[in-house]
Scaffold this motif. Structure first.
Motif, short mmCIF file in Angstrom:
data_model
loop_
_atom_site.label_atom_id
_atom_site.label_comp_id
_atom_site.label_asym_id
_atom_site.label_seq_id
_atom_site.Cartn_x
_atom_site.Cartn_y
_atom_site.Cartn_z
N ALA A 164 14.11 16.28 49.89
CA ALA A 164 13.60 15.27 50.83
C ALA A 164 12.16 15.57 51.21
O ALA A 164 11.33 14.66 51.32
N GLY A 165 11.86 16.85 51.39
CA GLY A 165 10.49 17.24 51.70
C GLY A 165 9.54 16.88 50.57
O GLY A 165 8.41 16.43 50.80
N LEU A 166 9.98 17.05 49.33
CA LEU A 166 9.16 16.69 48.18
C LEU A 166 8.94 15.18 48.12
O LEU A 166 7.85 14.72 47.79
N VAL A 198 6.84 26.96 49.79
CA VAL A 198 6.96 27.58 51.11
C VAL A 198 8.25 27.11 51.79
O VAL A 198 9.02 27.92 52.32
N LEU A 199 8.53 25.81 51.74
CA LEU A 199 9.76 25.28 52.33
C LEU A 199 10.99 25.82 51.62
O LEU A 199 11.99 26.18 52.25
N TYR A 200 10.92 25.92 50.31
CA TYR A 200 12.04 26.44 49.51
C TYR A 200 12.35 27.89 49.90
O TYR A 200 13.51 28.25 50.10
N MET A 201 11.29 28.71 49.98
CA MET A 201 11.49 30.12 50.35
C MET A 201 12.10 30.25 51.74
O MET A 201 13.00 31.08 51.95
N ALA A 202 11.63 29.45 52.68
CA ALA A 202 12.18 29.52 54.04
C ALA A 202 13.64 29.07 54.06
O ALA A 202 14.48 29.70 54.69
#
Length: 173
Positions: A50-52, A100-104
């Motif tokens: 969704a962020g992508l 960054v979002l994926y890692m978090a």
């Protein structure tokens, strides 16, 4: 113009460019966050996907702002090349941002709505530095000085009133 004056003029131009880039980017940030949050709250699409999607919508929004406002005075001859480079560098920025979002989310398990938004914004900030450098260097290239002068002269010629349009006034003494 002195060397100091030339440096000041260049810094003023850079400051204006950064301000315009930032204004378009801030609006793009709002688009990105709103779209991402709408998808997060109204669908079962995973957070990173969704962020992508929000990023892609913001990229399209930003292209219009950059081309027609921030970099409107830049070279417009190779629109296909420009768009391809814009999409390439935007995709790299999207990988940075989404990474960054994926890692978090998956690396640290930080996936509450607040945490997702914080890391989304952090990723956008890091990607923005890369995008600013790449867009101004490769995508929206400055016109060579000779071409810029010719374009300015053509513009002034178009704006110059003809002899019929000029109303004669009193002759100054």
């Amino acid at each position: 113009m002195s060397e100091r004056g030339a440096l000041r003029a260049r810094l003023d131009l850079l400051a204006r460019e950064v301000a315009k880039f930032g204004a378009v980017g801030a609006l793009g940030l709002v688009v990105n966050i709103v779209v991402s949050n709408l998808i997060w709250r109204t669908t079962d699409i995973p957070v990173v996907r969704a962020g992508l999607m929000g990023t892609v919508v913001a990229i399209l929004f930003n292209y219009v702002g950059f081309r027609y406002w921030t970099y409107r005075d830049r070279d417009k001859t190779g629109r296909t090349r420009e768009l391809m480079l814009f999409l390439l560098f935007s995709a790299i920025g999207a990988v940075i941002e989404t990474g960054v979002l994926y890692m978090a989310t998956y690396g640290f398990g930080w996936n509450s709505p607040v945490q997702s938004n914080v890391f989304k914004i952090l990723g956008i900030g890091i990607a923005t530095l890369f995008r600013f450098w790449s867009y101004r260097t490769w995508v929206f290239r400055a016109l060579p000085a000779k071409e810029a002068v010719l374009d300015a002269e053509r513009f002034l010629e178009q704006r110059r009133p003809s002899a019929d349009e000029v109303t004669p006034g009193p002759v100054p003494r």
